[in-house]
Design a protein around this motif. Structure first.
Motif, PDB file in Angstrom:
ATOM      1  N   ALA A 148     -29.606  -3.922 -53.873  1.00  0.00           N
ATOM      2  CA  ALA A 148     -30.033  -4.672 -52.698  1.00  0.00           C
ATOM      3  C   ALA A 148     -30.337  -3.685 -51.577  1.00  0.00           C
ATOM      4  N   PRO A 149     -31.235  -4.054 -50.659  1.00  0.00           N
ATOM      5  CA  PRO A 149     -31.547  -3.143 -49.553  1.00  0.00           C
ATOM      6  C   PRO A 149     -30.301  -2.823 -48.725  1.00  0.00           C
ATOM      7  N   HIS A 150     -30.253  -1.600 -48.247  1.00  0.00           N
ATOM      8  CA  HIS A 150     -29.134  -1.104 -47.440  1.00  0.00           C
ATOM      9  C   HIS A 150     -29.742  -0.180 -46.390  1.00  0.00           C
ATOM     10  N   PRO A 151     -29.149  -0.078 -45.208  1.00  0.00           N
ATOM     11  CA  PRO A 151     -29.734   0.793 -44.183  1.00  0.00           C
ATOM     12  C   PRO A 151     -29.937   2.246 -44.650  1.00  0.00           C
ATOM     13  N   ARG A 152     -29.135   2.715 -45.596  1.00  0.00           N
ATOM     14  CA  ARG A 152     -29.262   4.104 -46.064  1.00  0.00           C
ATOM     15  C   ARG A 152     -29.935   4.217 -47.431  1.00  0.00           C
ATOM     16  N   GLY A 153     -30.490   3.130 -47.964  1.00  0.00           N
ATOM     17  CA  GLY A 153     -31.148   3.169 -49.269  1.00  0.00           C
ATOM     18  C   GLY A 153     -30.999   1.855 -49.999  1.00  0.00           C
TER      19      GLY A 153
END
Length: 165
Positions: free
Chosen positions: A114-119
């Protein structure tokens, strides 16, 4: 002088060895044949392969594409999951993180990223006492990065299986 009565064959240990060793060999041969023919004896490579005689042939195009693009990935294992950073960025569609068991194909898994602020992030604790072959594959299958997890790793790097020419 009197001759000793002849010994019966079943009381001679050498006779039992002459029977037991060939019998054990036959049993072991059938057991080996059963292992080779069972599902566990199949190569654990999840790619589609064509078999010609004794050679397996698979496409290296996704690995070559990743090498041409200069892709790599960093995986960091956190308490509640794994964080995946693709360098340079892989785009807006999540790649697939495949855990390929080195021996038993029925244990293979794929983690949903799932999308994450760091990747990209996959929740859930999967890090354990087993080694895994890791494959990060583009959603459309264009490129592929590979690596190996060993128990105790806290971070690792995935790279193409081939070098750019």
């Amino acid at each position: 002088m009197t001759d000793a009565p002849p010994r019966q064959w079943h009381r001679n240990p050498v006779a039992w060895l002459m029977i037991a060793i060939p019998a054990a060999t036959v049993v072991a041969g059938f057991w080996t044949l059963w292992l080779a023919a069972s599902e566990s004896g199949v190569d654990t490579n999840p790619d589609q392969v064509s078999r010609t005689a004794q050679v397996q042939v698979t496409s290296l195009e996704p690995d070559e594409a990743a090498a041409r693009l200069g892709l790599s990935a960093e995986l960091t294992f956190e308490g509640d999951g794994v964080l995946v950073r693709v360098l340079p960025a892989s785009g807006p569609v999540a790649p697939r993180l495949q855990l390929v068991h080195p021996i038993e194909t029925s244990l293979d898994r794929e983690l949903v990223l799932a999308p994450h602020p760091r990747g990209w992030f996959a929740a859930g604790e999967w890090v354990g006492k087993e080694a895994w072959h890791l494959r990060l594959v583009a959603a459309d299958g264009r490129w592929r990065l590979v690596g190996r997890y060993r128990p105790g790793d806290t971070a690792l790097r995935l790279e193409p299986a081939v070098r750019a020419e």
